[in-house]
Scaffold this active site. Sequence first.
Site, PDB file in Angstrom:
ATOM      1  N   ASP A  34       1.306  -0.938   0.030  1.00  0.00           N
ATOM      2  CA  ASP A  34      -0.430   0.118   0.277  1.00  0.00           C
ATOM      3  C   ASP A  34       0.446   1.234  -0.188  1.00  0.00           C
ATOM      4  O   ASP A  34       1.796   1.410   0.626  1.00  0.00           O
ATOM      5  CB  ASP A  34      -1.038   0.118   1.311  1.00  0.00           C
ATOM      6  CG  ASP A  34      -1.634   0.918   1.992  1.00  0.00           C
ATOM      7  OD1 ASP A  34      -2.788   1.255   0.533  1.00  0.00           O
ATOM      8  OD2 ASP A  34      -1.889   2.019   1.948  1.00  0.00           O
ATOM      9  N   GLU A  80       0.494   5.588   0.261  1.00  0.00           N
ATOM     10  CA  GLU A  80       0.223   6.804   0.173  1.00  0.00           C
ATOM     11  C   GLU A  80       1.196   7.798  -0.358  1.00  0.00           C
ATOM     12  O   GLU A  80       2.186   7.892   0.107  1.00  0.00           O
ATOM     13  CB  GLU A  80       0.262   7.305   1.926  1.00  0.00           C
ATOM     14  CG  GLU A  80      -1.053   6.083   2.694  1.00  0.00           C
ATOM     15  CD  GLU A  80      -2.347   6.056   2.488  1.00  0.00           C
ATOM     16  OE1 GLU A  80      -2.832   7.567   2.063  1.00  0.00           O
ATOM     17  OE2 GLU A  80      -3.228   5.434   1.912  1.00  0.00           O
ATOM     18  N   HIS A  89      -5.839   4.542   5.981  1.00  0.00           N
ATOM     19  CA  HIS A  89      -5.395   5.544   5.470  1.00  0.00           C
ATOM     20  C   HIS A  89      -3.774   5.881   6.005  1.00  0.00           C
ATOM     21  O   HIS A  89      -3.468   6.964   5.309  1.00  0.00           O
ATOM     22  CB  HIS A  89      -5.938   6.580   5.289  1.00  0.00           C
ATOM     23  CG  HIS A  89      -7.502   6.635   4.569  1.00  0.00           C
ATOM     24  ND1 HIS A  89      -7.444   6.292   3.455  1.00  0.00           N
ATOM     25  CD2 HIS A  89      -8.505   7.053   5.020  1.00  0.00           C
ATOM     26  CE1 HIS A  89      -8.860   6.125   3.295  1.00  0.00           C
ATOM     27  NE2 HIS A  89      -9.835   6.832   4.063  1.00  0.00           N
ATOM     28  N   ASP A 147      -3.718  -0.362   6.324  1.00  0.00           N
ATOM     29  CA  ASP A 147      -4.030  -0.604   5.429  1.00  0.00           C
ATOM     30  C   ASP A 147      -3.244  -1.877   4.396  1.00  0.00           C
ATOM     31  O   ASP A 147      -3.913  -2.056   4.011  1.00  0.00           O
ATOM     32  CB  ASP A 147      -4.260   0.190   4.285  1.00  0.00           C
ATOM     33  CG  ASP A 147      -5.196   1.343   4.583  1.00  0.00           C
ATOM     34  OD1 ASP A 147      -5.389   1.861   5.345  1.00  0.00           O
ATOM     35  OD2 ASP A 147      -5.380   2.207   3.442  1.00  0.00           O
TER      36      ASP A 147
END
Length: 220
Positions: A28, A30, A186, A191
């Site tokens: 994951d 961000e 998030h 995540d």
Amino acid sequence: MDAELNVKEDEFYPLRRRFRGFLPVVVDVETGGFNPRTDGLLQIAAVMVRMNAQQELYLHRTLSYQVQPFEGANLDPKALEFNGIKPWHPFRFAVPEQEAIETIFKAIRTEIKLNECNRAILVGHNAGFDLSFVHAAAERIGVKRNPFHMFSILDTVSLGALAFGQTVLAKSVQAAGIPWDNKEAHSATYDAQKTAELFCHIINRWQQLNAVAPGAEMAS
């Protein structure tokens, strides 16, 4: 940051035949936007999964980093508002993009070898997004040995839709009976780990329901 989860080294069986020579690695990211070439990579987490004697997948190890935006990176205020990241906060303890990517790639290559696989396949929720940022970062820093397949992915959006009729990560996780905390969502680490739990749950449940006959052969 490196964390271990549910380590069962005495039950470790190579994954070489489970996914046609691919090693699933749950990732994951961000970011500061949606464009992998112009928008900054701000967090990345990678969860390694392993397989036990019953051909059940389990979470083995998590690597995660706060990442310094590359020079000239775009940081969309709307994206930062959504993920809550403050890129220049002094206590974020971010590392250069090169350090984060190379450390994760090195760990993945070690897992590929241990599992007697050919290369890694990225598992994610809307995995194409994560893969695009991983490949863009690898290209920026000039990585010569990118362990991930260039375009193949395993996406928990599709798996969640198949198993539970859900495509949102939180809803699929909750439908699987896995705890979910909206306050932690998030962040790449949270995540990625929840996506990994979901992935393992669905794959293991499918195996149980279908009593996969080649199981003994896979572990040989």
